[in-house]
Design a protein around this motif. Structure first.
Motif, mmCIF file in Angstrom:
data_model
loop_
_atom_site.group_PDB
_atom_site.id
_atom_site.type_symbol
_atom_site.label_atom_id
_atom_site.label_comp_id
_atom_site.label_asym_id
_atom_site.label_seq_id
_atom_site.Cartn_x
_atom_site.Cartn_y
_atom_site.Cartn_z
ATOM 1 N N ASP A 65 2.118 4.094 -0.851
ATOM 2 C CA ASP A 65 2.114 3.002 -1.427
ATOM 3 C C ASP A 65 3.594 2.507 -1.999
ATOM 4 O O ASP A 65 4.055 1.441 -1.990
ATOM 5 C CB ASP A 65 1.596 3.153 -2.993
ATOM 6 C CG ASP A 65 -0.026 3.032 -2.752
ATOM 7 O OD1 ASP A 65 -0.397 3.146 -1.557
ATOM 8 O OD2 ASP A 65 -0.981 3.192 -3.591
ATOM 9 N N ASP A 67 6.067 3.446 -0.175
ATOM 10 C CA ASP A 67 6.918 2.887 1.016
ATOM 11 C C ASP A 67 6.346 1.541 1.232
ATOM 12 O O ASP A 67 7.407 0.732 1.917
ATOM 13 C CB ASP A 67 6.378 4.130 2.222
ATOM 14 C CG ASP A 67 6.737 5.192 2.307
ATOM 15 O OD1 ASP A 67 7.982 5.400 1.651
ATOM 16 O OD2 ASP A 67 6.285 6.276 2.967
ATOM 17 N N ARG A 68 5.240 1.242 1.045
ATOM 18 C CA ARG A 68 4.912 -0.046 1.574
ATOM 19 C C ARG A 68 5.669 -1.220 0.395
ATOM 20 O O ARG A 68 6.089 -2.455 1.002
ATOM 21 C CB ARG A 68 3.278 -0.484 1.015
ATOM 22 C CG ARG A 68 2.867 -1.929 1.436
ATOM 23 C CD ARG A 68 1.324 -1.776 1.605
ATOM 24 N NE ARG A 68 0.840 -1.708 0.013
ATOM 25 C CZ ARG A 68 0.235 -0.635 -0.251
ATOM 26 N NH1 ARG A 68 -0.146 0.410 0.346
ATOM 27 N NH2 ARG A 68 -0.259 -0.729 -1.644
ATOM 28 N N GLU A 71 9.071 -1.453 1.902
ATOM 29 C CA GLU A 71 9.157 -2.436 3.010
ATOM 30 C C GLU A 71 9.251 -3.766 2.861
ATOM 31 O O GLU A 71 9.875 -4.720 3.403
ATOM 32 C CB GLU A 71 7.806 -1.989 3.961
ATOM 33 C CG GLU A 71 7.940 -2.753 5.664
ATOM 34 C CD GLU A 71 8.897 -2.620 6.220
ATOM 35 O OE1 GLU A 71 9.259 -3.387 7.100
ATOM 36 O OE2 GLU A 71 9.525 -1.383 5.980
ATOM 37 N N ARG A 72 8.583 -4.277 1.815
ATOM 38 C CA ARG A 72 8.552 -5.560 1.332
ATOM 39 C C ARG A 72 9.977 -6.169 0.775
ATOM 40 O O ARG A 72 10.435 -7.205 1.128
ATOM 41 C CB ARG A 72 7.582 -6.239 0.350
ATOM 42 C CG ARG A 72 5.859 -5.692 0.629
ATOM 43 C CD ARG A 72 5.560 -6.996 1.846
ATOM 44 N NE ARG A 72 5.813 -8.414 1.069
ATOM 45 C CZ ARG A 72 4.954 -8.764 0.257
ATOM 46 N NH1 ARG A 72 3.807 -8.151 0.100
ATOM 47 N NH2 ARG A 72 5.043 -10.025 -0.170
#
Length: 246
Positions: A65, A67-68, A71-72
């Motif tokens: 989570d 990491d996500r 990434e944004r």
């Protein structure tokens, strides 16, 4: 206003309470704010309240989570200038009732979550970035029923000291805020029907005679996020109405 014009910020636990107030203040100072939290409905309401913000739902204790989220931030293309690792939970339980599951849940969010949030941000942090961790006056107090919470917040304080030393060579400042009692939904989660009674009891022992408004904590976050605190490294800024000072 405008101290953070063109900057990028991340606020964890940004859908309510201190996190939401801080996200609003950082956005008002000109930053684009990424906010994350576990409850999608509250998160979308927060984005509407903040304005210049992007919501990324997730749990800070889950590496994928986090990491996500980053990434944004990476897709935004401006690195990261302000990181407010604020997500936290409390559970009131005396030692005899403090189960392993409760203890682990508190440490997963408050300690592991702070670690993952900062560790995984390292490739994105711009030189001169500000990292702010949320500790608590409970880290130094000895309130019955709050041993796990207090211990977790003491760990956060220890993180900040070491990380300030490690990241200082890049001009990355790591500091802590330690709020005292603040009018947030955490009271309801911790005390249920007794929340208002507990707030009044605690407020009566403070010089201001009240608990803090989240905006007052957000003002301290904005100070640590800005160049106004350019020579502040490893500090613990108490915003506690005198609770641990007098």
């Amino acid at each position: 206003m405008g101290q953070l014009e063109g900057r990028t910020a991340v606020v964890t636990g940004g859908s309510t309470g201190i996190g939401l107030a801080a996200a609003q203040r950082l956005a008002a100072e000109g930053a684009h704010v990424f906010i994350t939290g576990r409850r999608e409905t509250e998160l979308q309401k927060a984005v509407a309240a903040v304005g210049n913000a992007t919501a990324v739902s997730g749990d800070v204790s889950v590496a994928a989570d986090v990491d996500r989220l980053y990434e944004r931030v990476r897709e935004h293309g401006r690195g990261l200038d302000v990181l407010f690792a604020n997500a936290g939970i409390n559970h009131i339980a005396p030692l005899a009732e403090l189960t392993e599951d409760i203890h682990d849940a508190v440490f997963d969010i408050n300690v592991k979550g702070a670690f993952l949030t900062v560790r995984k941000a390292l490739p994105l942090l711009n030189d001169g970035a500000s990292v702010i961790l949320t500790s608590s006056t409970a880290a130094e107090g000895g309130a019955a029923g709050m041993s796990a919470y207090g211990a977790s917040k003491a760990a956060v304080r220890a993180y900040a000291r070491a990380w300030a030393d490690e990241l200082g060579g890049r001009g990355v400042r790591v500091n802590v805020i330690s709020p005292g009692p603040v009018n947030t939904p955490m009271w309801d989660a911790a005390f249920g029907d007794r929340a208002e009674e507990m707030k009044k009891t605690v407020a009566a022992g403070l010089p201001p005679g009240r608990v803090a408004d989240p905006d007052e904590i957000a003002a301290a976050v904005a100070f640590l996020a800005s160049s106004e605190s350019s020579f502040v490294y490893g500090a613990n800024l108490y915003v506690d109405g005198g609770m641990n000072q007098i």
